[in-house]
Design a protein around this motif. Structure first.
Motif, PDB file in Angstrom:
ATOM      1  N   ASN A   1      -8.595   0.854   4.093  1.00 24.51           N
ATOM      2  CA  ASN A   1      -7.925  -0.318   3.529  1.00 24.51           C
ATOM      3  C   ASN A   1      -8.083  -1.546   4.420  1.00 24.51           C
ATOM      4  O   ASN A   1      -8.045  -2.676   3.940  1.00 24.51           O
ATOM      5  N   ARG A   2      -8.272  -1.327   5.712  1.00 21.02           N
ATOM      6  CA  ARG A   2      -8.394  -2.453   6.635  1.00 21.02           C
ATOM      7  C   ARG A   2      -9.833  -2.943   6.775  1.00 21.02           C
ATOM      8  O   ARG A   2     -10.097  -4.127   6.708  1.00 21.02           O
TER       9      ARG A   2
ATOM     10  N   VAL B   1      -5.792   4.669  -1.405  1.00 20.32           N
ATOM     11  CA  VAL B   1      -6.925   3.794  -1.056  1.00 20.32           C
ATOM     12  C   VAL B   1      -7.007   2.686  -2.101  1.00 20.32           C
ATOM     13  O   VAL B   1      -7.046   2.945  -3.311  1.00 20.32           O
ATOM     14  N   ASP B   2      -6.997   1.463  -1.618  1.00 25.18           N
ATOM     15  CA  ASP B   2      -6.863   0.281  -2.481  1.00 25.18           C
ATOM     16  C   ASP B   2      -8.250  -0.263  -2.841  1.00 25.18           C
ATOM     17  O   ASP B   2      -8.611  -1.366  -2.464  1.00 25.18           O
ATOM     18  N   SER B   3      -9.024   0.535  -3.562  1.00 22.68           N
ATOM     19  CA  SER B   3     -10.382   0.123  -3.910  1.00 22.68           C
ATOM     20  C   SER B   3     -10.605   0.238  -5.408  1.00 22.68           C
ATOM     21  O   SER B   3      -9.892   0.959  -6.104  1.00 22.68           O
ATOM     22  N   ALA B   4     -11.619  -0.489  -5.883  1.00 22.77           N
ATOM     23  CA  ALA B   4     -11.928  -0.482  -7.315  1.00 22.77           C
ATOM     24  C   ALA B   4     -12.316   0.919  -7.780  1.00 22.77           C
ATOM     25  O   ALA B   4     -12.008   1.319  -8.896  1.00 22.77           O
ATOM     26  N   GLY B   5     -12.989   1.672  -6.901  1.00 22.12           N
ATOM     27  CA  GLY B   5     -13.352   3.046  -7.214  1.00 22.12           C
ATOM     28  C   GLY B   5     -12.923   3.949  -6.077  1.00 22.12           C
ATOM     29  O   GLY B   5     -13.203   3.653  -4.911  1.00 22.12           O
ATOM     30  N   VAL B   6     -12.203   5.037  -6.384  1.00 21.18           N
ATOM     31  CA  VAL B   6     -11.825   5.993  -5.348  1.00 21.18           C
ATOM     32  C   VAL B   6     -12.246   7.368  -5.861  1.00 21.18           C
ATOM     33  O   VAL B   6     -11.808   7.802  -6.923  1.00 21.18           O
ATOM     34  N   PHE B   7     -13.145   8.004  -5.099  1.00 22.27           N
ATOM     35  CA  PHE B   7     -13.826   9.200  -5.594  1.00 22.27           C
ATOM     36  C   PHE B   7     -13.441  10.429  -4.771  1.00 22.27           C
ATOM     37  O   PHE B   7     -13.225  10.346  -3.561  1.00 22.27           O
TER      38      PHE B   7
ATOM     39  N   VAL C   1     -18.705  -2.634   1.255  1.00 17.82           N
ATOM     40  CA  VAL C   1     -18.554  -1.801   2.452  1.00 17.82           C
ATOM     41  C   VAL C   1     -17.831  -0.534   2.016  1.00 17.82           C
ATOM     42  O   VAL C   1     -16.601  -0.483   1.973  1.00 17.82           O
ATOM     43  N   CYS C   2     -18.608   0.489   1.648  1.00 23.35           N
ATOM     44  CA  CYS C   2     -18.062   1.738   1.121  1.00 23.35           C
ATOM     45  C   CYS C   2     -18.031   2.797   2.224  1.00 23.35           C
ATOM     46  O   CYS C   2     -18.928   2.852   3.059  1.00 23.35           O
ATOM     47  N   SER C   3     -16.986   3.641   2.189  1.00 23.83           N
ATOM     48  CA  SER C   3     -16.856   4.711   3.172  1.00 23.83           C
ATOM     49  C   SER C   3     -16.791   6.073   2.489  1.00 23.83           C
ATOM     50  O   SER C   3     -16.319   6.188   1.358  1.00 23.83           O
TER      51      SER C   3
ATOM     52  N   LEU D   1       0.830  -1.212   0.000  1.00 26.58           N
ATOM     53  CA  LEU D   1       0.000   0.000   0.000  1.00 26.58           C
ATOM     54  C   LEU D   1       0.864   1.262   0.000  1.00 26.58           C
ATOM     55  O   LEU D   1       0.500   2.271  -0.606  1.00 26.58           O
ATOM     56  N   VAL D   2       2.016   1.183   0.664  1.00 25.87           N
ATOM     57  CA  VAL D   2       2.952   2.315   0.605  1.00 25.87           C
ATOM     58  C   VAL D   2       3.501   2.452  -0.818  1.00 25.87           C
ATOM     59  O   VAL D   2       3.500   3.532  -1.420  1.00 25.87           O
ATOM     60  N   LEU D   3       3.952   1.316  -1.359  1.00 24.16           N
ATOM     61  CA  LEU D   3       4.521   1.285  -2.707  1.00 24.16           C
ATOM     62  C   LEU D   3       3.547   1.850  -3.743  1.00 24.16           C
ATOM     63  O   LEU D   3       3.950   2.575  -4.662  1.00 24.16           O
TER      64      LEU D   3
END
Lengths: 449, 449
Positions: free
Chosen positions: B335-336, B360-366, B229-231, A16-18
């Motif tokens: 991410n967690r 943010v490691d998600s399919a969509g980041v808005f 689970v979207c934030s 995630l850092v990378l």
């Protein structure tokens, strides 16, 4: 297995850092690795000598195959090649952060599809220690963390190489050292294959047996191929010089590899006109032919083929030969007995070529060219991560771009879905200039502030 | 299970025929399907009425949930929508046969990467019978065969729809009827998941439980997502109107779906300036807030959150609220605890937006937009095959192009690898005009001959 979970968690955190680092940071870290390996060459070679001495003893005791011992060697040009490989990876373009598509959904609402690292790679490979450095550097370049499991014979060499690699990453101050971790036992490798919560892709590099056993024991996607059963089909309209050239090169130029041909199919109309000369050329190249009864009539020195020859992967100077009645029969045979790797047709008939290219279900389908061209370097991909016979994600020779996926970034100004619909706003869905996303680059940010 | 293997073999054979067909043939077959469904509407609706009568009785006995019964209905506009859906799929561009890359390897040696169907899709879905027609038509359009398993409640409706579908394919004379097959029992579905030799991709459409249980019981790649689970994160630099608009739409516009927000993160600097008004707007929209102790101080009507609220998927008018110290903490939390589906930041600070979008490691980041935009239609993809939270092949809302992979076609003139190397020929690796591959189109071939 708690230790493996800990390793996987650390890998995920490092990934995630990378993923947030710009290309320059990743390249700087890889340059540190190259410098460190150059400086500590003797330390690595000393470890390698112990591995090799033990392997020699194991070969003498008959416990290890001699070719495996040879592949361990890191001396001389091998070490130079490792350093050169690092320089090449640094020069390659970053596969992550590329805008693949940009769409204006509505005024001020911009959607971008951007390539992004996959996350955590599990790499399981056999004896060659140079592969450890290569795959680790490809992982870093593409923004992925890697958990590496090498062969037992190369344990000390791998440990020395990866220790230097990790220390150099730590020294870089940008890429976390845990982006590259080494595991050693078979139990750990087995545990790795079960960690589908943290590990996103498994890359096996080694024998068919290794790949097959990994595919059968994990739910994590696997990038690789177990078999390379490639065929060449001599069509009714095959001409003789092209047939000889393509068949001999496909079979004999380097028979021990997955893209070498294992089967020759011959249309019955080419049986007497083309096959005798092709057979003679193959025999001059030292190839043993195992033919069906009809083909044997024109191949007097061939041996009879048995059922087990269809679909066999010899990886040696042996070729199965079979006569077919039609193009359809050739296509059906390849789709049934082949391994969906690479198959070729020799013909001067564009219609036959078209049918073959459309209907053969393989990663590579060639017309009047040797199956041996199926290779990342020859395709111009830069670096080859592996060859895949999977039907999802990546197929055929896979370059760095096989180590990325994409994510969608949406940039709005307080846009809400409730404002769209019948009698309300509607979507524009117009193409956008992808360079509008340049503000996302961290370097650009640094200049701004 | 021999019957399932037979079905899978037939599907594979049909897929190979389909892969060789031009777009026009597939479209003609789909038009036949549309015509046949229109003509035999009464027959399908009669079957549907039996399903519905049984479902009604099951609801009365308390054996079936009422919403499931409602989703069975094919009457009136529902049937029209099925027909309209077919017309739309016919109009969509063919995702297969597109040249993605073309490279001149050497004089006369041309390499093309061309999109190609994946092969056999296994589709497992719950009650809605209209989904059967939609997914089958998307499969045909993209050149794939499909094995469908529908819900038990819709058994007669599915059987009637797919019988009409298959007869129309057979009548088309081009697409084999076995390109679409229906299976009915759970045992068959289980057997399908084990057939990784023939089935290339599993597409589940239904509840989280369905998707999760499928993912856990197959080695075949799965295109789907178990959780949404979207934030939404309100940054230190979030402005009030954008915050209210994005949060209320993300949560309350349609709370029962995977792209609705389940968690609100608030930077402590926005706690007193932004959160009270956002909370009031949410409460006016009927949302129950479950907040951590610090947030509760400014949200007097909220309930206390417990540990199980972090990462919960309510699919209802409930929202977890949590205060974070920093952007980093927000990113780490998402991410967690998130499901890597879609997450949004509200901020006027481009640097914070950049960090969030990159890390943010998600399919969509808005950024400053509602999570509810995560949808194939809104993204402009044409038809949505599903939403994926996988890290390989396809991610986020997946259109028709998620149903294709690629293959490499190499066109030579008797080229052999043995002619390349030091002191011999070298590769050119120059870009080529992709339209040079037009000869591969069967239509062009028909004109030629």
């Amino acid at each position: 297995m708690d230790r493996m979970e800990e390793i996987a968690r650390k890998a995920k955190a490092a990934s995630l850092v990378l993923a947030g680092l710009p290309t320059a940071s990743k390249d700087r870290a890889l340059s540190e690795v190259r410098k460190a390996l150059e400086a500590r060459r003797e330390e690595v070679l000393a470890a390698n000598r112990i591995d090799r001495a033990e392997a020699r003893a194991a070969v003498e005791r008959g416990e290890l195959a001699a070719p495996l011992q040879k592949r361990l060697d890191l001396e001389g040009d091998k070490f130079e090649a490792v350093l050169r490989g690092l320089s090449e990876v640094i020069r390659l373009p970053d596969p992550a952060g590329r805008v693949e598509r940009a769409t204006l959904l509505d005024d001020g609402l911009e959607l971008y599809r951007v390539t992004a690292p996959i996350g955590v790679l599990g790499v399981i490979f056999e004896s060659r220690p140079d592969a450890a450095v290569q795959i680790a550097s490809l992982a870093i370049k593409s923004g992925n963390a890697a958990i590496l499991k090498g062969g037992r014979e190369a344990a000390r060499s791998n440990a020395a190489l990866i220790a230097v690699f990790r220390e150099a990453l730590a020294k870089s101050g940008e890429v976390p050292a845990d982006a590259v971790q080494l595991i050693e036992t078979r139990e750990e490798a087995r545990a790795l294959l079960a960690l589908d919560r943290w590990v996103d892709l498994i890359i096996p590099r080694g024998s068919n047996e290794l790949v097959r056993s990994i595919k059968e024991s994990t739910r994590i996607p696997v990038l690789g191929h177990a078999d390379g059963v490639c065929s060449v089909y001599l069509d009714a309209a095959a001409d003789l010089p092209t047939s000889v050239k393509v068949v001999v090169d496909s079979k004999a130029q380097y028979p021990a590899v997955c893209n070498a041909a294992e089967c020759l199919l011959v249309h019955r109309q080419a049986l007497e006109t083309v096959l005798p000369a092709v057979g003679a050329a193959l025999e001059r190249a030292g190839v043993e032919l195992r033919a069906d009864p009809r083909a044997r009539k024109v191949l007097p020195r061939s041996k009879p083929a048995s059922e087990s020859d269809w679909g066999a992967e010899y990886l040696d100077l042996v070729l199965a030969v079979r006569v077919v009645e039609s193009l359809d029969e050739a296509i059906d045979f390849i789709n049934r007995y082949g391994s969906h790797h690479t198959d070729a047709i020799v013909t001067q008939d564009p219609k036959a070529a078209r049918e073959f290219l459309r209907r053969v279900d393989s990663a590579g389908v060639f017309h009047n060219a040797s199956t041996r061209f199926a290779d990342g370097y020859r395709y111009g991909l830069g670096a080859e991560v592996g060859i895949s016979t999977q039907k999802t994600h990546a197929r055929g020779p896979v370059g760095l771009e096989g180590l990325v996926i994409y994510k969608y970034l949406l940039q709005g100004k307080g846009h809400a879905v409730g404002d769209y619909g019948p009698g309300k706003r509607s979507f524009l869905h117009q193409p956008l200039d992808p360079s509008r996303l340049a503000w996302l680059e961290p370097e650009a940010g640094a200049e701004e502030s």
